[in-house]
Design an enzyme around this catalytic site. Structure first.
Site, PDB file in Angstrom:
ATOM      1  N   HIS A 246       1.188  -1.356  -0.149  1.00 18.76           N
ATOM      2  CA  HIS A 246       0.194   0.060   0.589  1.00 18.76           C
ATOM      3  C   HIS A 246       0.992   1.489  -0.126  1.00 18.76           C
ATOM      4  O   HIS A 246       1.628   0.995   0.545  1.00 18.76           O
ATOM      5  CB  HIS A 246      -0.753   0.078   1.000  1.00 18.76           C
ATOM      6  N   GLU A 304      -8.050  -4.948  -0.400  1.00 18.19           N
ATOM      7  CA  GLU A 304      -7.708  -5.236  -1.351  1.00 18.19           C
ATOM      8  C   GLU A 304      -8.025  -7.305  -1.862  1.00 18.19           C
ATOM      9  O   GLU A 304      -9.183  -7.633  -2.528  1.00 18.19           O
ATOM     10  CB  GLU A 304      -7.455  -4.958  -3.329  1.00 18.19           C
TER      11      GLU A 304
END
Length: 362
Positions: A246, A304
């Site tokens: 991320h 995700e």
């Protein structure tokens, strides 16, 4: 200059704070753990919009208004569905939302929040050759979204899972789509114009377009039979391992843990339970492979990965995952748009010219 605007503070906000080092997400004074699975999406919408609309009702009133907004969106856009359906489902949703009035009222805001939840199931059904299902204004927002998708009342567990997902992704600092929304809002454009900017940014595979490929990855690993070997080959080919890493978090994404708990509640002995067990095995293998292959980087599980499992269990196809992401995030976009319009300035950064310089003429 900061390429990509890393570490540049471009706004002061009361809406959310992302602590990338501590792995914490705060939304208007509450940790994500306090909200996810405990507050309904309608309650969180009210929390986000508080202070930005003078006529904001209480929780019960807001939920009722959101239900009425779903009905209003369906009535307004149902006739356009056959024209929108040939597009990919995300572009069709975005085009449908562009048909909504570009206003600034609470009614305009709730109509935009309702639109992805109404359009996505309707477009998927039309694409399957089925008739769209009209909203039920009295139903819970997430439950109604699932009812419009399948044509029947969903199980309470499944409705709660989707509701928790919408809460989990409702806002997340000054991400790309939120920043795009604030840029447009800073021009004093209407809420629809601002939200369309967010939708455009969210479509990219580096932002909201990423959960779908997680399913492709899990299916490919299942077919291959060797998770570690498949993952090492992807890394050797220079490809990204979907669901890991991320831009902000240097530790595990707290949203991943909330959604993992959601999937576990949906699990058991059935297909969802088997899918989760397999995904957990892949997750642990991926973390170990990434630790060895990229020791200089902290690549942890992000939102995700378990988003894909929640939305798959809810019955959404991978090509619609970004639509459902938008259905949750749109409330945050609108809150940021209103905050920018009421407290911020026109966003107009400078650029540094590095091209050729014309010769001076005497």
């Amino acid at each position: 200059m900061a390429n990509g605007l890393d570490d540049v503070v471009a706004a002061e906000t009361v809406l959310s704070d992302v602590d990338g080092l501590g792995g914490r997400l705060t939304i208007r004074g509450y940790s994500l753990g306090e909200l996810g699975g405990r507050w309904s999406y309608a309650q969180v919408v009210r929390l986000l919009l508080d202070g930005f609309f003078d006529d904001l009702p209480d929780d019960v009133g807001l939920a009722a208004m959101l239900g009425e907004a779903r009905v209003g969106v369906f009535d307004r856009l149902a006739s356009a569905l056959p024209l929108l359906a040939p597009l990919d489902v995300y572009s069709a949703m975005r085009a449908g939302m562009a048909l909504l009035p570009d206003g600034e009222t609470l009614t305009d805001a709730l109509r935009l929040i309702a639109a992805p939840a109404v359009l996505t199931p309707a477009l998927l059904r039309v694409g399957r050759g089925e008739q769209p299902v009209a909203p039920d204004s009295k139903a819970d927002h997430a439950a109604d979204m699932l009812r419009m998708l399948e044509g029947s009342v969903p199980s309470p567990d499944l409705a709660r899972a989707l509701d928790t997902y919408l809460v989990t992704v409702c806002d997340h600092g000054l991400n790309a789509s939120t920043f795009a929304t604030r840029v447009v809002a800073s021009t004093q454009a209407g809420l629809t114009s601002s939200v369309l900017a967010g939708l455009g940014a969210l479509k990219g595979p580096l932002h909201g377009g990423a959960p779908g490929p997680v399913i492709e990855m899990l299916d490919a690993i299942a077919a291959h039979g060797d998770a570690a070997g498949w993952l090492r080959n992807e890394i050797a080919q220079g490809r990204r391992i979907m669901g890991f890493g991320h831009r902000i978090y240097r530790v595990r994404d707290p949203r991943a843990d909330v959604l993992k708990a959601v999937v576990r509640k949906l699990g058991g002995e059935g297909e969802t339970g088997r899918r989760l067990a397999f995904a957990e095995t892949v997750e642990q293998t991926a973390l170990e492979v990434l630790r060895i292959a990229k020791p200089q980087r902290s690549l942890q599980t992000n939102v995700e990965f378990y988003t894909a499992l929640v939305l798959e269990a809810a019955g959404f196809p991978p090509q619609a995952f970004s639509n459902v992401f938008a259905a949750g995030r749109v409330a945050g976009w609108i809150a940021h748009a209103r905050e920018q319009q009421t407290t911020g300035r026109l966003i107009r950064p400078q650029s540094r010219y590095v091209g050729p310089v014309p010769e001076l003429v005497a």
